[in-house]
Structures are given as C-alpha cells and as structure tokens.
Write a protein that holds these residues in place. Sequence first.
Motif, PDB file in Angstrom:
ATOM      1  N   ARG A   1       0.840  -1.205   0.000  1.00  0.00           N
ATOM      2  CA  ARG A   1       0.000   0.000   0.000  1.00  0.00           C
ATOM      3  C   ARG A   1       0.872   1.251   0.000  1.00  0.00           C
ATOM      4  O   ARG A   1       0.567   2.216  -0.713  1.00  0.00           O
ATOM      5  CB  ARG A   1      -0.929   0.011   1.212  1.00  0.00           C
ATOM      6  CG  ARG A   1      -2.179  -0.805   1.025  1.00  0.00           C
ATOM      7  CD  ARG A   1      -3.040  -0.781   2.247  1.00  0.00           C
ATOM      8  NE  ARG A   1      -4.336  -1.406   1.998  1.00  0.00           N
ATOM      9  CZ  ARG A   1      -5.051  -2.001   2.935  1.00  0.00           C
ATOM     10  NH1 ARG A   1      -4.623  -2.043   4.185  1.00  0.00           N
ATOM     11  NH2 ARG A   1      -6.204  -2.540   2.631  1.00  0.00           N
TER      12      ARG A   1
ATOM     13  N   LEU B   1       0.146  -5.490  -4.803  1.00  0.00           N
ATOM     14  CA  LEU B   1      -0.859  -5.063  -3.835  1.00  0.00           C
ATOM     15  C   LEU B   1      -2.196  -5.721  -4.143  1.00  0.00           C
ATOM     16  O   LEU B   1      -2.847  -6.273  -3.246  1.00  0.00           O
ATOM     17  CB  LEU B   1      -1.008  -3.536  -3.824  1.00  0.00           C
ATOM     18  CG  LEU B   1      -2.134  -2.989  -2.946  1.00  0.00           C
ATOM     19  CD1 LEU B   1      -1.970  -3.420  -1.497  1.00  0.00           C
ATOM     20  CD2 LEU B   1      -2.191  -1.466  -3.066  1.00  0.00           C
TER      21      LEU B   1
ATOM     22  N   GLU C   1     -10.922  -2.783  -3.226  1.00  0.00           N
ATOM     23  CA  GLU C   1      -9.621  -2.105  -3.317  1.00  0.00           C
ATOM     24  C   GLU C   1      -8.742  -2.808  -4.343  1.00  0.00           C
ATOM     25  O   GLU C   1      -8.061  -2.154  -5.140  1.00  0.00           O
ATOM     26  CB  GLU C   1      -8.942  -2.082  -1.945  1.00  0.00           C
ATOM     27  CG  GLU C   1      -7.637  -1.328  -1.947  1.00  0.00           C
ATOM     28  CD  GLU C   1      -6.940  -1.300  -0.592  1.00  0.00           C
ATOM     29  OE1 GLU C   1      -5.797  -0.817  -0.547  1.00  0.00           O
ATOM     30  OE2 GLU C   1      -7.520  -1.754   0.415  1.00  0.00           O
TER      31      GLU C   1
END
Length: 112
Positions: free
Chosen positions: A31, A45, A71
């Motif tokens: 991140r 990620l 995300e």
Amino acid sequence: MDQDMIVLARVKLLSANRRVVRGAEGLWIYRLLTQVEPETYGSKLAYVLVEVSMSPLLRELPERRSALLEEAVQVAKALDTSNPYRAMVLARALTATERERGDAPGPPQQRA
C-alpha cells in the motif's frame, strides 16, 4: 510522503527474500510503495489484497472481505494497460469479487 517509511518498507521488502510478501506486512508494504511507484507495486498489492480477503480470519467479516476486494479491483484497474500483470491481477480480483457476491461458480466463500 514520509521518506523514512518508504525506506523502511523497501528494507522490509528486500529482507523478506520472497517474491511476494503476504499478510498484513505485505499489505502495509505494498500500500505504501504503490503510492510511490504504482506500476511496480500495484499488481502485488492487488494480489495480496485478494489473498488476504480469503483469510479464515475474515470468515465472519463479509464487509471487510468486500472492501479488500473492491480495493484490489481499483488498484488493478489503475495499472497501465501495458503492465504485463494487469490483466492477470484484474481477472483474479474480479473473479474473487463475483465469487464473494455469489455471482460466479466455484468454491463459495463461507458466509456468516
């Protein structure tokens, strides 16, 4: 951006001596480094986000799993189309998201 944190993340990444750092440590590292070098670390990620979403520790937390998967999709979509890992991590994130929602065949996530 705190340069000391970036250096610490890079040191942890190098000292891990693994292709992909997993779990909470990997999330923290990727991140942070994705903010600095998205094309280099974004695919890792997205990969780790999907992996963490499948953790047995999150079995009773469907909202958290969904947030991690969303995300992952956003990170994967943000990668340049010329990134060689974009298609793979985006497909993985979308498949996991569909499976979480119950829209795709395959082993379903255990629900609370």
